[in-house]
Write a protein that holds these residues in place. Structure first.
Motif, PDB file in Angstrom:
ATOM      1  N   ALA A   5       0.289  -1.881 -13.749  1.00 58.02           N
ATOM      2  CA  ALA A   5       0.739  -0.932 -12.723  1.00 58.02           C
ATOM      3  C   ALA A   5       0.794  -1.615 -11.360  1.00 58.02           C
ATOM      4  N   THR A   6       1.656  -1.079 -10.501  1.00 55.87           N
ATOM      5  CA  THR A   6       1.745  -1.520  -9.118  1.00 55.87           C
ATOM      6  C   THR A   6       1.570  -0.293  -8.226  1.00 55.87           C
ATOM      7  N   PHE A   7       1.177  -0.500  -6.997  1.00 55.18           N
ATOM      8  CA  PHE A   7       1.005   0.630  -6.090  1.00 55.18           C
ATOM      9  C   PHE A   7       2.330   0.916  -5.396  1.00 55.18           C
ATOM     10  N   ALA A   8       2.851   2.110  -5.627  1.00 51.14           N
ATOM     11  CA  ALA A   8       4.112   2.520  -5.007  1.00 51.14           C
ATOM     12  C   ALA A   8       4.210   4.030  -5.045  1.00 51.14           C
ATOM     13  N   GLU A   9       4.835   4.579  -4.010  1.00 57.31           N
ATOM     14  CA  GLU A   9       5.149   6.009  -3.963  1.00 57.31           C
ATOM     15  C   GLU A   9       6.622   6.152  -4.335  1.00 57.31           C
ATOM     16  N   ILE A  10       6.916   7.101  -5.219  1.00 55.28           N
ATOM     17  CA  ILE A  10       8.290   7.286  -5.680  1.00 55.28           C
ATOM     18  C   ILE A  10       8.749   8.720  -5.437  1.00 55.28           C
ATOM     19  N   SER A  19      -6.072   7.067  -7.227  1.00 57.63           N
ATOM     20  CA  SER A  19      -6.657   5.767  -7.552  1.00 57.63           C
ATOM     21  C   SER A  19      -8.154   5.887  -7.809  1.00 57.63           C
ATOM     22  N   SER A  20      -8.699   7.057  -7.574  1.00 58.18           N
ATOM     23  CA  SER A  20     -10.131   7.285  -7.772  1.00 58.18           C
ATOM     24  C   SER A  20     -10.350   8.685  -8.341  1.00 58.18           C
ATOM     25  N   SER A  54     -10.200   4.739 -12.303  1.00 59.90           N
ATOM     26  CA  SER A  54      -8.966   4.445 -11.596  1.00 59.90           C
ATOM     27  C   SER A  54      -7.888   4.359 -12.672  1.00 59.90           C
ATOM     28  N   PRO A  55      -7.226   5.477 -12.978  1.00 57.66           N
ATOM     29  CA  PRO A  55      -6.335   5.545 -14.137  1.00 57.66           C
ATOM     30  C   PRO A  55      -5.267   4.463 -14.204  1.00 57.66           C
TER      31      PRO A  55
END
Length: 191
Positions: free
Chosen positions: A133-138, A146-147, A116-117
């Motif tokens: 890191a945080t989970f977000a789409e930009i 994530s895998s 999970s980079p």
């Protein structure tokens, strides 16, 4: 006999743990731009010692994982200091902003790269504060998977987002294999 065997095993484990050393690599294994030597008409002076190269955006750092055959060429392809949400429902918390790093991870090893980079990535500001890191789409592009399950010779490309205080000036980006638990970490300067 049992105590002797246990003592020998404990000493062996202690030596094995002492031999493991974490390293942070800042020198690129491949640079994004060729450096041409400067020509000068001045008389030859004493040669200066070579300056240590510091990886920057576009440079490749070769990283090894914890398992035999795990090896990845990591490139910090792009860096964004004010990443924008890709939808109307996500946004940074008040007083924070998103910064983002686009990584290209090429499996140069002999075994699949499975990880999970984003777990192995962090940024640091000039004050030494570090952020995960945080989970977000930009809007800059697709997120890093994530895998990741990357066969030898193939690549994974994507953005990793970090939420940082608005006043923070990020100076370095780090990446390591094995969700950040590999002994070798790559570091790129971004300021």
């Amino acid at each position: 006999m049992r105590r002797t065997t246990t003592a020998i095993a404990a000493v062996g484990l202690l030596f094995a743990l002492a031999a493991c050393q974490d390293t942070i690599t800042t020198e690129p294994s491949k640079s994004s731009a060729a450096e041409a030597p400067a020509k000068s008409s001045a008389p030859a002076a004493e040669p200066e010692p070579p300056k240590a190269k510091v990886a920057k955006v576009g440079d490749t750092i070769s990283l090894k994982g914890n398992e035999d055959g795990e090896k990845v060429d990591a490139v910090l392809k792009k860096w964004v200091t004010d990443a924008k949400p890709a939808d109307d429902f996500s946004e940074p918390q008040p007083g924070t902003k998103w910064v983002a790093a686009q990584f290209e991870l090429t499996n140069t090893g002999s075994t699949p790269y499975a990880d999970s980079p984003s777990n192995g990535a962090q940024v640091a500001d000039g004050d030494g504060q570090r952020f995960q890191a945080t989970f977000a789409e930009i809007t800059a592009g697709p997120a890093m998977t994530s895998s990741a399950k990357v066969p030898p010779g193939e690549k994974a490309l994507g953005w990793i987002v970090f939420e940082v205080p608005k006043a923070s000036k990020i100076s370095t980006v780090q990446f390591a294999l094995n969700s950040g638990f590999a002994e070798q970490t790559g570091q790129w300067a971004v300021s």
